[in-house]
Design a protein around this motif. Structure first.
Motif, PDB file in Angstrom:
ATOM      1  N   ALA A 187      55.060   9.561  28.167  1.00 51.36           N
ATOM      2  CA  ALA A 187      54.209  10.222  29.155  1.00 51.36           C
ATOM      3  C   ALA A 187      55.001  10.896  30.262  1.00 51.36           C
ATOM      4  CB  ALA A 187      53.241   9.218  29.773  1.00 51.36           C
ATOM      5  N   THR A 188      56.325  10.608  30.335  1.00 52.53           N
ATOM      6  CA  THR A 188      57.136  11.230  31.379  1.00 52.53           C
ATOM      7  C   THR A 188      57.223  12.723  31.133  1.00 52.53           C
ATOM      8  OG1 THR A 188      58.418   9.205  31.562  1.00 52.53           O
ATOM      9  CG2 THR A 188      59.377  11.216  32.511  1.00 52.53           C
ATOM     10  N   PRO A 189      56.814  13.553  32.101  1.00 53.68           N
ATOM     11  CA  PRO A 189      56.818  15.000  31.857  1.00 53.68           C
ATOM     12  C   PRO A 189      58.242  15.515  31.781  1.00 53.68           C
ATOM     13  CG  PRO A 189      56.273  14.547  34.139  1.00 53.68           C
ATOM     14  CD  PRO A 189      56.316  13.228  33.436  1.00 53.68           C
ATOM     15  N   PRO A 190      58.498  16.475  30.925  1.00 57.09           N
ATOM     16  CA  PRO A 190      59.851  17.051  30.845  1.00 57.09           C
ATOM     17  C   PRO A 190      60.171  17.865  32.078  1.00 57.09           C
ATOM     18  CG  PRO A 190      58.314  18.286  29.470  1.00 57.09           C
ATOM     19  CD  PRO A 190      57.552  17.091  30.005  1.00 57.09           C
ATOM     20  N   SER A 191      61.460  18.146  32.285  1.00 53.57           N
ATOM     21  CA  SER A 191      61.897  18.925  33.436  1.00 53.57           C
ATOM     22  C   SER A 191      61.366  20.346  33.325  1.00 53.57           C
ATOM     23  CB  SER A 191      63.426  18.949  33.509  1.00 53.57           C
ATOM     24  OG  SER A 191      63.949  19.492  32.311  1.00 53.57           O
ATOM     25  N   PRO A 192      60.855  20.896  34.434  1.00 53.01           N
ATOM     26  CA  PRO A 192      60.274  22.240  34.369  1.00 53.01           C
ATOM     27  C   PRO A 192      61.342  23.290  34.086  1.00 53.01           C
ATOM     28  CG  PRO A 192      60.441  21.495  36.639  1.00 53.01           C
ATOM     29  CD  PRO A 192      60.813  20.331  35.778  1.00 53.01           C
ATOM     30  N   HIS A 193      60.977  24.271  33.281  1.00 51.97           N
ATOM     31  CA  HIS A 193      61.869  25.381  32.949  1.00 51.97           C
ATOM     32  C   HIS A 193      61.440  26.621  33.713  1.00 51.97           C
ATOM     33  CE1 HIS A 193      63.843  23.145  29.702  1.00 51.97           C
ATOM     34  NE2 HIS A 193      62.647  22.695  29.375  1.00 51.97           N
ATOM     35  N   PRO A 194      62.380  27.461  34.071  1.00 56.55           N
ATOM     36  CA  PRO A 194      61.996  28.680  34.801  1.00 56.55           C
ATOM     37  C   PRO A 194      61.159  29.593  33.925  1.00 56.55           C
ATOM     38  CG  PRO A 194      64.305  28.732  34.179  1.00 56.55           C
ATOM     39  CD  PRO A 194      63.822  27.361  33.871  1.00 56.55           C
ATOM     40  N   SER A 195      60.250  30.294  34.561  1.00 58.08           N
ATOM     41  CA  SER A 195      59.380  31.213  33.846  1.00 58.08           C
ATOM     42  C   SER A 195      60.186  32.429  33.408  1.00 58.08           C
ATOM     43  CB  SER A 195      58.228  31.632  34.746  1.00 58.08           C
ATOM     44  OG  SER A 195      58.711  32.321  35.887  1.00 58.08           O
ATOM     45  N   PRO A 196      59.656  33.206  32.441  1.00 58.22           N
ATOM     46  CA  PRO A 196      60.393  34.412  32.015  1.00 58.22           C
ATOM     47  C   PRO A 196      60.608  35.404  33.141  1.00 58.22           C
ATOM     48  CG  PRO A 196      58.698  33.815  30.420  1.00 58.22           C
ATOM     49  CD  PRO A 196      58.485  32.942  31.605  1.00 58.22           C
ATOM     50  N   GLN A 197      59.650  35.517  34.093  1.00 57.80           N
ATOM     51  CA  GLN A 197      59.820  36.443  35.208  1.00 57.80           C
ATOM     52  C   GLN A 197      60.975  36.021  36.104  1.00 57.80           C
ATOM     53  OE1 GLN A 197      56.946  35.315  34.170  1.00 57.80           O
ATOM     54  NE2 GLN A 197      55.707  37.098  33.646  1.00 57.80           N
ATOM     55  N   VAL A 227      62.572  34.138  43.326  1.00 61.39           N
ATOM     56  CA  VAL A 227      61.150  33.843  43.531  1.00 61.39           C
ATOM     57  C   VAL A 227      60.425  35.072  44.087  1.00 61.39           C
ATOM     58  CG1 VAL A 227      59.530  32.332  44.730  1.00 61.39           C
ATOM     59  CG2 VAL A 227      61.697  31.411  43.899  1.00 61.39           C
ATOM     60  N   GLU A 228      61.051  35.764  45.060  1.00 59.02           N
ATOM     61  CA  GLU A 228      60.435  36.968  45.613  1.00 59.02           C
ATOM     62  C   GLU A 228      60.535  38.140  44.634  1.00 59.02           C
ATOM     63  OE1 GLU A 228      58.740  37.143  48.307  1.00 59.02           O
ATOM     64  OE2 GLU A 228      59.113  35.083  48.937  1.00 59.02           O
ATOM     65  N   ALA A 229      61.654  38.227  43.893  1.00 62.52           N
ATOM     66  CA  ALA A 229      61.809  39.338  42.956  1.00 62.52           C
ATOM     67  C   ALA A 229      60.846  39.214  41.779  1.00 62.52           C
ATOM     68  CB  ALA A 229      63.256  39.391  42.457  1.00 62.52           C
ATOM     69  N   ALA A 230      60.487  37.984  41.400  1.00 64.00           N
ATOM     70  CA  ALA A 230      59.555  37.802  40.284  1.00 64.00           C
ATOM     71  C   ALA A 230      58.172  38.358  40.615  1.00 64.00           C
ATOM     72  CB  ALA A 230      59.466  36.328  39.915  1.00 64.00           C
ATOM     73  N   LEU A 266      63.023  42.777  49.517  1.00 57.71           N
ATOM     74  CA  LEU A 266      62.071  42.196  48.569  1.00 57.71           C
ATOM     75  C   LEU A 266      60.769  41.808  49.246  1.00 57.71           C
ATOM     76  CD1 LEU A 266      64.426  39.919  46.460  1.00 57.71           C
ATOM     77  CD2 LEU A 266      63.246  41.959  45.663  1.00 57.71           C
ATOM     78  N   THR A 267      60.848  41.391  50.511  1.00 59.38           N
ATOM     79  CA  THR A 267      59.644  40.927  51.205  1.00 59.38           C
ATOM     80  C   THR A 267      58.833  42.088  51.762  1.00 59.38           C
ATOM     81  OG1 THR A 267      60.830  38.906  51.793  1.00 59.38           O
ATOM     82  CG2 THR A 267      58.816  39.383  53.010  1.00 59.38           C
ATOM     83  N   HIS A 268      59.488  43.073  52.402  1.00 55.89           N
ATOM     84  CA  HIS A 268      58.767  44.121  53.121  1.00 55.89           C
ATOM     85  C   HIS A 268      58.426  45.324  52.237  1.00 55.89           C
ATOM     86  CE1 HIS A 268      60.461  41.760  56.411  1.00 55.89           C
ATOM     87  NE2 HIS A 268      59.564  42.309  57.184  1.00 55.89           N
ATOM     88  N   LYS A 269      59.043  45.465  51.082  1.00 59.89           N
ATOM     89  CA  LYS A 269      58.736  46.590  50.202  1.00 59.89           C
ATOM     90  C   LYS A 269      58.073  46.159  48.907  1.00 59.89           C
ATOM     91  CE  LYS A 269      61.984  50.063  51.829  1.00 59.89           C
ATOM     92  NZ  LYS A 269      62.902  51.147  51.406  1.00 59.89           N
ATOM     93  N   CYS A 270      57.535  44.973  48.895  1.00 59.28           N
ATOM     94  CA  CYS A 270      56.876  44.488  47.685  1.00 59.28           C
ATOM     95  C   CYS A 270      55.630  45.324  47.427  1.00 59.28           C
ATOM     96  CB  CYS A 270      56.509  43.013  47.839  1.00 59.28           C
ATOM     97  SG  CYS A 270      55.823  42.274  46.339  1.00 59.28           S
TER      98      CYS A 270
END
Length: 357
Positions: A187-197, A227-230, A266-270
């Motif tokens: 039941a132990t959840p596996p370690s999270p993997h990064p998303s494709p983005q 995280v912001e670029a995704a 990345l923050t102001h021109k999103c």
């Protein structure tokens, strides 16, 4: 080379050929050495740095000159703590190079106080015998003041830390885990993997250094900015469009911090998030063909059915109203009933009354 030299009759300083021709010292060290050598006794109480400032010798030049004078034995320093607790630096200047032991002997001759015991030796010496104070010792009086009870729990600045949980014992060799333990391990959840983005965004950020060297990022920095670029990729932009937006219009003064510059852009021109696409409207139901109404009251008219009905809406309403007329034995009609519906209702009501009960 022609030489014209006149020995000065006053205001001169003797300079040794060893000092003037020494190639191991630069000109600043030699000038400082000759300048201090020619000062009167009244000016020797100042530190060497203050005397060098009178020659406009500051910063790196003075430090280099002082280092050379110390290395070749012309300047010696002793640093110690005085009786008041302050640290004092004592300097010895000489026009002939001296070893450390020779400089210590000269210091003892010029400053008799320096030849005495050091402060650490004075502190370690036993106290001298003193006469006792007049009178017998008496305990201090509190003046009737009762001290308040101390609350140790309230005055503790940091509460005691909680006891750490004991680690679970490791299973012994040959011990088989129970089914409950196996279920808990599964039941132990596996370690999270990064998303494709996130993976694509991190790859774009790390590739910026190939175009502009000043945008070099570490792996940890690129992972934090991913995280912001995704968000750009999630809003429909491609990797090439994201790379072009980050590299376009560089600042005129250059980039001082690659992380700060990329985070700001990345923050102001999103781009604005795309509006959700509305689902297409379902196609209209197929149009049915016209059929002939099966009502006996009026023949020869057609209608377009909505379902599996065989009579038109007027005939069905007239049929229902005819049954009500027979039951109530009345000929009253509602005001919204058309003349055709009334005619059909009367014909059907008469037909129902003419039937045997």
């Amino acid at each position: 080379m022609l030489r014209h030299v006149i020995a000065p009759s006053s205001g001169w300083t003797k300079a040794s050929h060893t000092v003037v021709r020494d190639r191991r010292m630069n000109s600043d060290a030699k000038i400082l050495l000759l300048y201090v050598q020619g000062l009167p006794e009244s000016a020797t109480g100042r530190p060497l740095g203050e005397l060098a400032r009178k020659l406009e010798m500051k910063g790196r030049a003075y430090q280099q000159a002082k280092k050379q004078l110390i290395e070749h034995g012309y300047v010696h320093e002793w640093r110690g703590q005085g009786d008041g607790g302050r640290w004092v630096t004592e300097q010895l200047f000489t026009n002939t190079p001296l070893t450390r032991d020779e400089a210590r002997a000269v210091r003892a001759r010029l400053s008799p106080e320096a030849a005495g015991p050091t402060r650490a030796e004075r502190l370690s010496a036993p106290p001298s015998a003193q006469s006792p104070t007049v009178g017998e010792p008496t305990p201090p009086s509190a003046g009737g003041y009762v001290p308040e009870e101390e609350h140790v729990d309230e005055n503790t600045p940091h509460p005691p830390s909680e006891a750490e949980p004991e680690p679970e014992p490791e299973p012994e060799a040959g011990h088989r885990p129970t089914p409950a333990q196996e279920a808990g391990a599964e039941a132990t959840p596996p370690s999270p993997h990064p998303s494709p983005q996130l993976t694509r965004a991190e790859r774009v950020l790390l590739s910026l250094r190939h175009t502009r060297r000043e945008l070099l990022l570490g792996v940890g920095e690129a992972r934090a900015l991913a995280v912001e670029a995704a968000k750009w990729l999630e809003r429909g932009l491609t990797e090439s469009e994201l790379r072009h937006a980050l590299l376009a219009e560089p600042p005129k003064g250059g980039v001082r911090s690659a992380v700060g510059f990329l985070r700001h852009r990345l923050t102001h021109k999103c781009p604005v998030a795309l509006a959700p696409v509305a689902p297409p409207e379902p196609p209209p139901p197929p149009v049915r063909a016209l059929i002939t109404c099966t009502s006996e009251a009026e023949e020869g008219h057609v209608f377009r059915p909505l379902g599996d009905e065989t009579e038109c809406a007027d005939c069905r309403r007239a049929t229902a109203y005819a049954s009500w007329m027979v039951d109530t034995d009345t000929y009253d009609f509602p005001p919204d009933m058309t003349w055709r519906q009334r005619f059909v209702a009367v014909a059907k009501a008469d037909a129902l009354r003419g039937k045997p009960a």
